[in-house]
Design a protein around this motif. Structure first.
Motif, PDB file in Angstrom:
ATOM      1  N   UNK A 180       0.847  -1.195   0.000  1.00 61.86           N
ATOM      2  CA  UNK A 180       0.000   0.000   0.000  1.00 61.86           C
ATOM      3  C   UNK A 180       0.879   1.240   0.000  1.00 61.86           C
TER       4      UNK A 180
ATOM      5  N   UNK B 213       2.925   2.522   3.116  1.00 58.81           N
ATOM      6  CA  UNK B 213       2.185   2.597   4.384  1.00 58.81           C
ATOM      7  C   UNK B 213       1.733   1.190   4.752  1.00 58.81           C
ATOM      8  N   UNK B 214       1.791   0.897   6.045  1.00 53.74           N
ATOM      9  CA  UNK B 214       1.453  -0.449   6.499  1.00 53.74           C
ATOM     10  C   UNK B 214      -0.041  -0.534   6.780  1.00 53.74           C
ATOM     11  N   UNK B 215      -0.741  -1.305   5.983  1.00 50.77           N
ATOM     12  CA  UNK B 215      -2.195  -1.495   6.181  1.00 50.77           C
ATOM     13  C   UNK B 215      -2.426  -2.994   6.346  1.00 50.77           C
TER      14      UNK B 215
ATOM     15  N   UNK C 105      -4.576  -5.297   5.692  1.00 54.45           N
ATOM     16  CA  UNK C 105      -5.797  -5.709   5.000  1.00 54.45           C
ATOM     17  C   UNK C 105      -5.450  -6.697   3.884  1.00 54.45           C
TER      18      UNK C 105
ATOM     19  N   UNK D 257      -7.580 -11.669  -4.372  1.00 55.61           N
ATOM     20  CA  UNK D 257      -7.083 -10.887  -3.238  1.00 55.61           C
ATOM     21  C   UNK D 257      -6.886 -11.849  -2.076  1.00 55.61           C
TER      22      UNK D 257
ATOM     23  N   UNK E 200      -5.939 -11.881   1.934  1.00 61.14           N
ATOM     24  CA  UNK E 200      -6.003 -10.868   2.993  1.00 61.14           C
ATOM     25  C   UNK E 200      -5.103 -11.195   4.181  1.00 61.14           C
TER      26      UNK E 200
ATOM     27  N   UNK F 142      -7.726 -11.247   9.346  1.00 57.39           N
ATOM     28  CA  UNK F 142      -8.233 -12.604   9.552  1.00 57.39           C
ATOM     29  C   UNK F 142      -9.744 -12.697   9.433  1.00 57.39           C
ATOM     30  N   UNK F 143     -10.403 -11.544   9.464  1.00 60.19           N
ATOM     31  CA  UNK F 143     -11.857 -11.558   9.279  1.00 60.19           C
ATOM     32  C   UNK F 143     -12.226 -11.915   7.838  1.00 60.19           C
ATOM     33  N   UNK F 144     -11.251 -11.767   6.937  1.00 58.20           N
ATOM     34  CA  UNK F 144     -11.532 -11.991   5.522  1.00 58.20           C
ATOM     35  C   UNK F 144     -10.717 -13.163   4.999  1.00 58.20           C
ATOM     36  N   UNK F 145     -11.309 -13.930   4.116  1.00 60.25           N
ATOM     37  CA  UNK F 145     -10.562 -15.025   3.513  1.00 60.25           C
ATOM     38  C   UNK F 145     -10.325 -14.716   2.045  1.00 60.25           C
TER      39      UNK F 145
ATOM     40  N   UNK G  97     -10.193 -14.296  -1.833  1.00 59.97           N
ATOM     41  CA  UNK G  97     -11.275 -14.214  -2.828  1.00 59.97           C
ATOM     42  C   UNK G  97     -10.677 -14.372  -4.210  1.00 59.97           C
TER      43      UNK G  97
ATOM     44  N   UNK H 225     -16.374  -7.667  -4.820  1.00 64.83           N
ATOM     45  CA  UNK H 225     -16.143  -6.231  -4.999  1.00 64.83           C
ATOM     46  C   UNK H 225     -15.740  -5.904  -6.430  1.00 64.83           C
TER      47      UNK H 225
ATOM     48  N   UNK I 192     -13.338  -4.411  -7.852  1.00 59.08           N
ATOM     49  CA  UNK I 192     -11.969  -4.617  -8.344  1.00 59.08           C
ATOM     50  C   UNK I 192     -11.689  -6.077  -8.694  1.00 59.08           C
TER      51      UNK I 192
ATOM     52  N   UNK J  75      -4.540   6.726  -0.228  1.00 63.75           N
ATOM     53  CA  UNK J  75      -3.917   5.420   0.023  1.00 63.75           C
ATOM     54  C   UNK J  75      -4.473   4.391  -0.962  1.00 63.75           C
TER      55      UNK J  75
END
Lengths: 117, 322
Positions: B62, B69-71, B73, B108, B110, B113-116, B118, B167, B169, B296
């Motif tokens: 990111x 920048x450290x995100x 996600x 994508x 991730x 951890x809430x997202x797996x 895709x 999504x 993208x 960002x």
């Protein structure tokens, strides 16, 4: 040769058409959404909020869509997050459906800038 | 004299566009990726050209404007893309090109951890383009080509996984009609052993208005300056500097999407190998050397493309013999 190319292109275009998703396009009076709520309605970019739908009806299925942002999970409970690309008021639509038709409701989640306090 | 003015005008336009406020393109923008290398050779009358392109792209960092920048996600994202291109020479100075693409995967992964993970796949957009000679002077080895085209969102733009829409993208199609045009000028020097070229392209998207989605992608400008060198009669090496400039997108009620658009400046080394009769193999690698995103965004780390092309297929050999 010409025919082969034509067939190839037509096949590719046809493949992209005619999606059947099994969701009936009629509003059902046998399904009712009791509530559609989120753990937080105002989140910072890339934070997560949980959204839950409660509905009544037989053999219900649930479809979710966000106009901006990502959804994780399926069924009655999902998680939602969005990046800086999606700052603003975003709409999450939940469609509850069965063989009689569907009903849908929306919930709005505000996403703030990642660097905002 | 007119030619000199024309060339000066194009170069002026080219360098003026560089001075536009920098803005760029995201790693996994929806729809067909923009081609990496300019096409020098258009098909001439009755000549058919078929190409198959594979392109891979990878992004894992990111950026906040031009700083990392450290995100926590997306860990990494990218795509594997195949494109079939067919070009046919309608006239001696004009050809028509059709391109249809297929995303083998668009993904994508991730950190969150809430997202797996895709993954999406499917048909992208259909590009219809006409390319034409605007000017050529063989004695001076100068050539000016133009192109105009339109991309049709014939592909998948409502892909779902377990009844959850992916999504934008990750959708294989952009969902938008897009109009594009370009100018390419090239000149051979040193007995045609070296070629220099400049290309400018622009792509304008039409607004998408559907029940739950109202969006307009920012206009994309691609500016290329490059040179090629004939290493052997059948092998050429190219080096391009390429700028992709993307305006900010808009969402419903004409709200500007602040975290969209920016500028990315890339180096693109490319090898082109001709073999047998009319076959061509192209390998191009693209790596950003400068970037400035608005707000960002996840930035592209690299892309590469491999293209095999068959030229000189004559559909009317009888006419050729005459």
């Amino acid at each position: 040769m010409k025919q082969l190319l034509l067939i190839l292109f037509v096949a590719l275009i046809l493949l992209s058409c005619g999606k059947e998703d099994g969701k009936k396009d009629v509003v059902s009076d046998q399904i009712k959404i009791i509530s559609l709520d989120a753990s937080q309605r105002n989140i910072k970019a890339w934070d997560t909020t949980s959204i839950t739908v409660i509905a009544t009806g037989e053999n219900l299925s649930y479809a979710w869509e966000a106009n901006h942002g990502d959804i994780k999970g399926s069924g009655i409970h999902i998680k939602y997050a969005a990046g800086n690309c999606c700052i603003g008021m975003n709409t999450i639509t939940c469609k509850v459906f069965n063989e009689t038709g569907f009903v849908e409701d929306t919930i709005q989640i505000r996403v703030r800038h990642y660097l905002e306090d | 004299m007119i030619m000199k003015k024309l060339i000066f005008g194009i170069l002026f336009l080219f360098f003026s566009l560089f001075s536009i406020k920098l803005s760029y393109a995201q790693c996994c923008a929806a729809g067909n990726p923009i081609s990496i290398a300019p096409e020098f050779q258009q098909s001439y009358k009755d000549n058919l050209q078929i190409s198959l392109l594979f392109r891979q792209s990878y992004s894992n960092t990111y950026y906040n404007e031009d700083e990392v920048i450290d995100i926590d996600y997306v860990d990494h994202s990218g795509f594997n893309y195949l494109e079939l291109g067919i070009e046919y020479g309608l006239l001696s100075m004009m050809s028509i090109r059709l391109e249809t693409g297929y995303f083998l995967s668009k993904y994508e992964i991730y950190k969150n951890q809430d997202f797996e993970e895709k993954k999406a796949y499917g048909i992208a957009d259909l590009n219809v383009e006409t390319r034409f000679d605007l000017y050529q002077k063989p004695s001076k080895k100068i050539k000016l080509n133009g192109s105009l085209g339109m991309k049709f969102p014939v592909g998948v733009f409502d892909l779902e996984l377990d009844n959850v829409k992916l999504p934008v993208q990750l959708q294989p199609s952009s969902g938008s009609y897009r109009y594009h045009g370009g100018l390419l000028i090239s000149k051979g020097i040193m007995n045609n052993k070296v070629s220099i070229f400049a290309e400018s392209r622009v792509e304008i998207s039409q607004r998408i208005r559907s029940k739950n989605f109202d969006y307009k992608y920012g206009t994309v400008y691609v500016l290329t300056l490059g040179a090629g060198y004939k290493l052997r009669p059948n092998l050429s090496a190219f080096l391009q500097t390429r700028a992709e400039i993307r305006d900010k997108s808009q969402r419903e009620n004409n709200q500007i999407v602040e975290a969209s658009g920016g500028t990315i400046l890339m180096l693109v080394p490319q090898l082109s190998y001709q073999f047998m009769d009319g076959w061509n193999l192209n390998l191009a690698f693209l790596s950003p050397v400068y970037r400035h995103y608005n707000s960002i965004q996840l930035g592209n780390k690299y892309s590469f493309s491999l293209m095999i092309k068959r030229n000189n297929i004559y559909l009317h050999k009888d006419r050729l013999l005459k």
